[in-house]
Design an enzyme around this catalytic site. Structure first.
Site, PDB file in Angstrom:
ATOM      1  N   ASP A 541       0.864  -1.183   0.000  1.00 42.18           N
ATOM      2  CA  ASP A 541       0.000   0.000   0.000  1.00 42.18           C
ATOM      3  C   ASP A 541       0.903   1.236   0.000  1.00 42.18           C
ATOM      4  OD1 ASP A 541      -2.299   1.520   0.304  1.00 42.18           O
ATOM      5  OD2 ASP A 541      -2.508   1.124   2.451  1.00 42.18           O
ATOM      6  N   GLU A 544       2.837   5.138  -3.798  1.00 40.07           N
ATOM      7  CA  GLU A 544       2.895   6.169  -4.866  1.00 40.07           C
ATOM      8  C   GLU A 544       4.228   6.882  -4.903  1.00 40.07           C
ATOM      9  OE1 GLU A 544       0.522   5.909  -2.535  1.00 40.07           O
ATOM     10  OE2 GLU A 544      -0.896   4.825  -3.803  1.00 40.07           O
ATOM     11  N   ASP A 618      -9.159   4.324  -1.809  1.00 43.52           N
ATOM     12  CA  ASP A 618     -10.092   4.697  -0.737  1.00 43.52           C
ATOM     13  C   ASP A 618     -11.373   5.324  -1.270  1.00 43.52           C
ATOM     14  OD1 ASP A 618      -8.047   3.751   0.749  1.00 43.52           O
ATOM     15  OD2 ASP A 618      -7.360   5.702   1.464  1.00 43.52           O
TER      16      ASP A 618
HETATM   17  C1  NOJ Z   1      -4.604   3.321   2.697  1.00 43.62           C
HETATM   18  C2  NOJ Z   1      -5.288   2.242   1.930  1.00 43.62           C
HETATM   19  O1  NOJ Z   1      -5.823   2.740   0.738  1.00 43.62           O
HETATM   20  C3  NOJ Z   1      -6.349   1.600   2.788  1.00 43.62           C
HETATM   21  O2  NOJ Z   1      -6.959   0.567   2.086  1.00 43.62           O
HETATM   22  C4  NOJ Z   1      -5.733   1.093   4.080  1.00 43.62           C
HETATM   23  O3  NOJ Z   1      -6.737   0.568   4.899  1.00 43.62           O
HETATM   24  C5  NOJ Z   1      -5.022   2.232   4.794  1.00 43.62           C
HETATM   25  N1  NOJ Z   1      -4.046   2.786   3.914  1.00 43.62           N
HETATM   26  C6  NOJ Z   1      -4.361   1.778   6.090  1.00 43.62           C
HETATM   27  O4  NOJ Z   1      -3.323   0.919   5.857  1.00 43.62           O
END
Ligand code: NOJ
Length: 959
Positions: A541, A544, A618
């Protein structure tokens, strides 16, 4: 009575407060001020202004770029020359150019800058950054397809002022290179499909020294040339302005698709304002955009600069291989007066304008002519989607966070109690000890092995989050090693870059450094990542990379990576480099244990499809986000990265039960099917939802499991020829103009299954568009829909997923519900057959062990099924290898237990058996056939019971 009056006044007041609160509770909204618009990005503004100036001058504009005829050479499928940019009579800039013609039929245009290649420039601020334009993106992205065409040749018809090259299949393609001004026109069968610099927007900002006060003298606006500030950060730009820009026109094309990731329609919109259009270009600058908005060209987490232009009868494409921040403007113009427009073409020309902040012009041009041909050729270059482990295409249960190992076990047990299948449970970042990756919180996860063993009892998997930011702490061995080995990204002054992310002060692994790979691999080994087992997989995650205190929530552009490349040069491939390292690490966890890695990545670039799955980040628990997920997932498929999904249920906020259950009904059509939720949301595992929604959700998940054979077959196809796993209307019916803009219904692989998820509240019917005149059957009750070029209203009560099968298909499925997909491994198959207008049907099935790479050595079953002239047959279409016999042996007992024929000939009414002939059997046998008559618009059907033919064998069933 007396006291009742004030009481009722209080009640009234309270209700009012609640009402006002409801009205004023702010909706989630992106913070626009955190991200640049084109106007706030120096090079974007400059390139747009350049285009505006050229357009304003109309025919009196002449692009200052010419290909010097004296420099042109053509050899071995490659044209080379020097492009000259004239600044004044005395000042010229030399830009070496190559135009390569590839065996695949693609062409590649490369333009660099001579002085930069020679290192003949000065870098400001004493910076050590590389003097060259970044030329290593292809190292991460391109895996093949670069063989030069053997047949490409100069066309003897070349006239003065232009050079023509014939190439492609049967030399049907031609590139006409005009020397002055420089322009390239790509033709197929004598018609122009792609034009470069036709509008004269080609712009290579050449290196120049900074001369104090020059802008005042020359009148040029240098305000963003030498440094640029945004949101309190200043970018030092040690090399000054260096953007590259080019216009690419598609004459006669009215739709363009691709260039994810954007939360927008599948057919891309115009970007120069006007009703229904965007004001800003589509931006590609991988970013952690908090609470992203819909219908927007704003950048998101990943970028694939591959675009398909489509019109009736033709698809062509371009791939802009540049890792720097990139924007794309799209303008459509009437083609009425365009002599190049052809009868089959639309009356529209689509003009696109691409510009990147740094790097070279590196552009691939594909002349199709079909969407499939584009997927194939683009995939030859960047790789096809990985064939994932089988569990990865089943249902994933995630939330931020499952809080203890006991919690995980309880969720696992509850799924079983409620008989809901799932394959994978996920741990978000809180499983770690103080957000230090490769550790477990000793209080909440004291027994990770016990937890994984429990999951393994039903062959379930665990995925844990590992991010690229490493907590900057002396007593953390990973941090110590990162720094002692010099593997972290540096700031502009050459010191280790320190930024803020989940763990607080953090440093970032620099995967551009080859030495980062073995180190990253070492961290994933079972003895280093203690407590991890072989059923644990990885979620990358925030790659970027997301930096909470960085400009636009990412790294400063003047940070420095291995090779002295600026972050500016490489930003969009940064996430991909981490995924590469993780993939390698997963392969090397234990000597001799070779299994297909599974990785989920948030950030991506072209090529990531070879290594990972992606999701749309998200999103929010709103109907709008549910609807937006379909074009987003479809578009990723068009762009060669089909293993895509969105957080089922929506990440932020709590979905109402109706929304949640509709989201599951839609989510089962995402190739990557995972529920996920923010840490502040209420628990929403399917078994917690009250009836009737629990059953509705369970049934949706079971439908996914039932169709896993069809899904896996579609994944296999994507892995060998790049066709999307779920396909939009235009891709399946490329000649039906009515369907080009449709992006709310989808087809699963080649199965003929057409799903139209309900994405609006309180909606109990839906309209499905049917392009052809085949019959389409409701998947569940066989209601018949027929009529080409029309929308058909299909009932969609809350418990129903609008799903049709086109006539002419054989769909393989498995009907026995199990706890996890691995437990279905030895289950028999059911075939569902729909006949086309000629009374025929086709289908395929791909099966392997779902785990190892044995399929690369023939360890798989690949069959073609055909129904014609009253015979259903199974034919082998595999290529044999060293592992074939062994695999077939393991599958020897797996058979077909049922064949359902929808809408069979009425004469079958009197039939009660069929003859079954399996290769190798001494004699044929019979199996019973039962005919079920239906009325009222529903097709009759027949069921063959227990033909029991081997799934890996040749056989025939005679009706
Ligand atoms: C950002 C991610 O997009 C999300 O899915 C995740 O729950 C959070 N980071 C926390 O790790």
């Amino acid at each position: 009575m007396a006291r009742s009056r004030p009481a009722s006044r209080w009640t009234l007041l309270l209700s009012l407060v609640v009402l006002i609160a409801c009205i004023v509770v702010p909706g989630l909204a992106v913070k626009h001020e955190n991200f640049k618009t084109c106007d706030q990005s120096g090079f974007c503004k400059r390139n747009r202004a350049y285009a505006d100036n050229a357009s304003a001058q109309g025919s009196s504009w002449s692009s200052p770029y010419e290909l010097d005829p004296a420099t042109i050479h053509f050899k071995d499928g490659q044209l080379t020359g020097v492009l000259v940019k004239t600044i004044s009579d005395t000042e010229k800039v030399y830009l070496p150019l190559t135009l390569s013609f590839l065996e695949s039929g693609a062409a590649r245009l490369l333009v660099d800058e001579e002085r930069r290649l020679k290192g003949d420039i000065e870098i400001r601020h004493g910076s050590k950054v590389n003097k060259k334009r970044y030329d290593e993106a292809e190292k991460w992205v391109i895996v093949g397809g670069l063989d030069a065409s053997k047949s490409a040749a100069l066309d003897g018809q070349s006239e003065t002022g232009s050079t023509k090259v014939l190439y492609g299949p049967e030399d049907k393609f031609e590139a006409i290179i005009r020397h002055s001004p420089f322009e390239v026109e790509f033709q197929r069968d004598g018609q122009t499909h792609v034009q470069l610099n036709h509008q004269g927007f080609l712009n290579m900002e050449h290196w120049r020294p900074k001369v104090e006060g020059k802008d005042e003298e020359s009148g040029e606006d240098e305000s963003t040339w030498w440094e640029e500030s945004f949101g309190g950060n200043t970018d030092s730009k040690p090399r000054g302005p260096e953007s590259v820009g080019l216009d690419i026109s598609f004459p006669g094309y009215n739709h363009v698709f691709g260039i994810p990731e954007h939360a927008d329609s599948l057919s891309l919109k115009e970007t120069r304002g006007g009703s229904g259009n965007h004001e800003n270009p589509y931006r590609m600058y991988n970013s952690d955009v908090f609470e992203y908005e819909l219908d927007s060209p704003m950048t998101l987490y990943g970028s694939i600069p591959f675009m398909q232009a489509h019109r009736k009868g033709s698809s062509v494409g371009v791939f802009w291989l540049n890792a720097a921040e990139t924007w794309v403007d799209i303008v459509k113009k009437s083609a009425a007066s365009n002599p190049l427009s052809m009868s089959a073409a639309s009356k529209t020309n689509t003009h696109t304008h691409w510009f990147s902040e740094a790097g070279r012009i590196d552009l691939f041009i594909f002349l199709g002519p079909t969407p499939q041909a584009l997927s194939k050729t683009y995939g030859e270059l960047t790789g096809y989607t990985q064939l994932p482990q089988h569990f990865a295409i089943a249902y994933h249960q995630c939330r931020w966070n499952y809080v203890t190992d006991e919690d995980v076990k309880e969720v696992d047990a509850k799924f079983d109690k409620y008989q809901i299948p799932y394959d994978v449970i996920w741990l978000d970042l809180e499983y770690t000890d103080d957000r230090k990756y490769f550790t477990w919180d000793p209080l909440t996860f004291p027994d990770p092995k016990g937890m994984q063993e429990k999951l393994d009892a039903s062959e379930r998997k665990l995925v844990v989050l590992i991010d690229p930011h490493i907590k900057n702490k002396d007593d953390y061995y990973v941090s110590k090693e990162l720094n002692s080995k010099g593997l972290a990204v540096q700031n502009k002054d050459g010191e280790v870059y320190d930024g803020w992310c989940w763990p607080g002060s953090s440093n970032w692994i620099d995967c551009f450094n080859p030495a980062a790979f073995p180190w990253w691999s070492s961290l994933h080994k079972y003895d280093k990542f203690k407590g991890s087992m072989s059923n644990l997989f990885i979620w990358n995650d925030m790659n970027e990379p997301s930096v909470f205190n960085g400009p636009e929530t990412t790294m400063p552009k003047d940070n420095i990576h291995y090779g002295n490349w600026e972050h500016r040069d490489v930003h969009n491939v940064n996430g991909l480099t981490l995924v590469n390292a993780t993939y390698q690490a997963m392969l090397e966890r234990k000597k001799g244990e070779i299994r297909r890695p599974f990785i989920l990545t948030r950030s991506y670039y072209s090529g990531a499809q070879r290594l990972a799955a992606m999701w749309t980040g998200d999103n929010q628990a709103t109907w709008g986000h549910l609807a937006a997920s379909l074009p987003m997932v479809l578009n990723n498929g068009i762009a060669g990265f089909p293993f895509a999904g969105a957080d089922v249920g929506g990440f932020f906020n709590n979905p109402e039960k109706e929304l949640l259950s509709r989201w599951y009904q839609a989510g089962i059509w995402y190739p990557f099917f995972r529920a996920h939720a923010h840490i502040d949301t209420r628990r929403r595992e399917p078994y917690l939802i009250s009836e009737p929604y629990r059953t509705i959700i369970s049934q949706a998940i079971r439908l996914r499991y039932q169709l896993l054979p069809a899904w896996y077959t579609a994944f296999h196809e994507a892995s060998v020829n790049g066709t999307p796993i779920v396909r939009p209307q235009y891709y399946v019916f490329p000649d039906d103009e009515e369907g080009f803009a449709i992006d709310d219904q989808l087809y699963l692989g080649d199965t003929g299954l057409l799903a139209k998820p309900v994405v609006q509240e309180n909606t109990f019917t839906t309209d499905i568009y049917i392009a052809d005149d085949e019959k389409y059957y409701d998947y569940f009750d066989f209601t018949v829909y027929q009529g080409a070029g029309k929308r058909h209203t299909v009932p969609a009560p809350e418990d129903k997923i609008p799903l049709l099968i086109q006539g002419g298909h054989i769909v393989p499925r498995r009907d026995r519900p199990r706890r996890s997909s691995a437990l279905m491994r030895w289950d028999p198959y059911t075939f569902v057959i729909t006949l086309d207008k000629n009374g025929e049907a086709n289908g395929t099935l791909y099966v392997d062990d779902g785990e190892t790479f044995d399929y690369e050595r023939g360890g798989y079953i690949h069959r073609r099924f055909q129904y014609r002239e009253s015979v259903l047959s199974s034919e082998d279409i595999s290529t044999k290898g060293a592992k074939t016999a062994e695999y077939l042996k393991t599958m020897a007992g797996v058979t077909v237990e049922r064949v359902i024929i929808i809408d069979p000939p009425a004469s079958w009414k009197d039939k009660n058996s069929v003859t079954v002939i399996e290769d190798g059997a001494k004699a044929g046998s019979t199996a019973s056939l039962e005919y079920f008559e239906q009325k009222g618009g529903k097709a009759s059907y027949a069921v063959v019971k227990s033909p029991n033919v081997g799934i890996g064998k040749n056989w025939r069933i005679e009706f």
